[in-house]
Design an enzyme around this catalytic site. Structure first.
Site, PDB file in Angstrom:
ATOM      1  N   SER A 154       7.092  28.175 -52.314  1.00  0.00           N
ATOM      2  CA  SER A 154       6.492  29.681 -51.512  1.00  0.00           C
ATOM      3  C   SER A 154       7.468  29.747 -50.616  1.00  0.00           C
ATOM      4  O   SER A 154       8.182  30.549 -49.274  1.00  0.00           O
ATOM      5  CB  SER A 154       5.313  29.210 -50.584  1.00  0.00           C
ATOM      6  OG  SER A 154       4.700  29.403 -51.757  1.00  0.00           O
ATOM      7  N   ARG A 155       8.831  29.097 -50.629  1.00  0.00           N
ATOM      8  CA  ARG A 155      10.298  29.786 -50.349  1.00  0.00           C
ATOM      9  C   ARG A 155      10.363  29.159 -48.723  1.00  0.00           C
ATOM     10  O   ARG A 155      10.823  29.200 -47.941  1.00  0.00           O
ATOM     11  CB  ARG A 155      10.317  31.230 -49.785  1.00  0.00           C
ATOM     12  CG  ARG A 155      10.625  31.757 -51.435  1.00  0.00           C
ATOM     13  CD  ARG A 155      11.621  31.168 -52.685  1.00  0.00           C
ATOM     14  NE  ARG A 155      12.306  32.298 -53.258  1.00  0.00           N
ATOM     15  CZ  ARG A 155      11.756  32.176 -54.613  1.00  0.00           C
ATOM     16  NH1 ARG A 155      10.632  30.412 -54.593  1.00  0.00           N
ATOM     17  NH2 ARG A 155      11.735  32.376 -55.605  1.00  0.00           N
ATOM     18  N   LEU A 156       9.464  28.080 -48.143  1.00  0.00           N
ATOM     19  CA  LEU A 156       9.202  27.590 -46.455  1.00  0.00           C
ATOM     20  C   LEU A 156      10.133  26.371 -47.155  1.00  0.00           C
ATOM     21  O   LEU A 156       9.760  24.909 -46.931  1.00  0.00           O
ATOM     22  CB  LEU A 156       7.759  27.493 -46.629  1.00  0.00           C
ATOM     23  CG  LEU A 156       7.420  27.190 -44.985  1.00  0.00           C
ATOM     24  CD1 LEU A 156       8.239  28.869 -44.509  1.00  0.00           C
ATOM     25  CD2 LEU A 156       6.266  26.174 -44.226  1.00  0.00           C
ATOM     26  N   LYS A 187      10.820  31.350 -58.766  1.00  0.00           N
ATOM     27  CA  LYS A 187      10.522  30.301 -58.989  1.00  0.00           C
ATOM     28  C   LYS A 187       9.727  29.334 -58.431  1.00  0.00           C
ATOM     29  O   LYS A 187      10.655  29.781 -57.220  1.00  0.00           O
ATOM     30  CB  LYS A 187      12.150  29.581 -59.660  1.00  0.00           C
ATOM     31  CG  LYS A 187      11.963  28.072 -60.187  1.00  0.00           C
ATOM     32  CD  LYS A 187      13.743  27.547 -60.691  1.00  0.00           C
ATOM     33  CE  LYS A 187      13.786  26.274 -60.894  1.00  0.00           C
ATOM     34  NZ  LYS A 187      12.590  25.936 -60.250  1.00  0.00           N
TER      35      LYS A 187
END
Length: 215
Positions: A192-194, A11
């Site tokens: 992007s999970r950053l 997600k």
């Protein structure tokens, strides 16, 4: 066992951003801003929080409880003092709280020490609860084994017969707790999970220091 393929779930978080230079200098004000956002967004159970406790055996335990107020910088919740959480708090006052508002892709973590509220605060909140909720709180031997639901209903019915006028005192083993925060972290999901993580830590002079953490 069926392969659920959980590792394939993905997600993207796209709803917001968080910057350590733009947050309020007071984490309680920042929390209030985010809580108001959660209320406006009609988040399901916005006051629900994970309460993590650790007893003298060093084994952690966690469960959902409801935030019932922020008073003088402390986070308030109510429970049975003889429950598992209550016994662990007696053994070790260090606790952690976690809020997760998935609709806003936000999380708040709080670490601190907990103590009981005044009896007046406990009494006032108990009186404010619906009659049936007060009966349930008073009748339930929380965290203790019971023979079945029928036993719980019997205990509640007995209490209802004892106090038909709906006016009965708060049980001595039920009341409020206040968590005194020493660390408050705000997390905003990002692409992007950053992710963005901004943490407030209370120093020995009582000043909140703000920094960014790597995701």
């Amino acid at each position: 066992m069926e392969n659920l393929k959980l590792a394939e779930i993905r997600k993207e978080y796209l709803q917001g951003e968080l910057d350590e230079k733009s947050v309020d200098k007071n984490p309680l004000i920042q929390f209030s801003l985010w809580m108001n956002d959660a209320l406006k967004a009609e988040v399901l159970e916005p006051t629900a929080m994970v309460l993590a406790t650790v007893g003298k055996n060093f084994k952690p335990s966690a469960r959902m409880v409801l935030l019932k107020g922020v008073d003088d910088g402390d986070f308030l919740f109510f429970s049975n003092y003889e429950s598992k959480k209550g016994l662990q708090i007696d053994e070790n006052p260090h606790v952690a709280l976690t809020f997760f508002w998935k609709e806003l892709e936000r999380q708040v973590r709080i670490e601190g020490e907990v103590e009981k509220t005044s009896q007046a605060i406990s009494d006032d909140y108990f009186k404010s609860r619906p009659y049936e909720s007060r009966l349930s709180a008073a009748a339930s031997p929380q965290s203790k084994p019971v023979t079945g639901r029928r036993e719980l209903e019997r205990l509640k019915d007995e209490l209802r017969e004892q106090f038909p006028d709906r006016n009965f005192p708060r049980p001595a083993n039920w009341g409020g707790y206040r968590v005194k925060p020493r660390l408050i972290e705000f997390w905003q999901g990002r692409r992007s999970r950053l992710h963005d993580r901004v943490v407030y830590e209370l120093n020995s002079q009582g000043v909140w220091l703000i920094s960014r953490l790597a995701p």
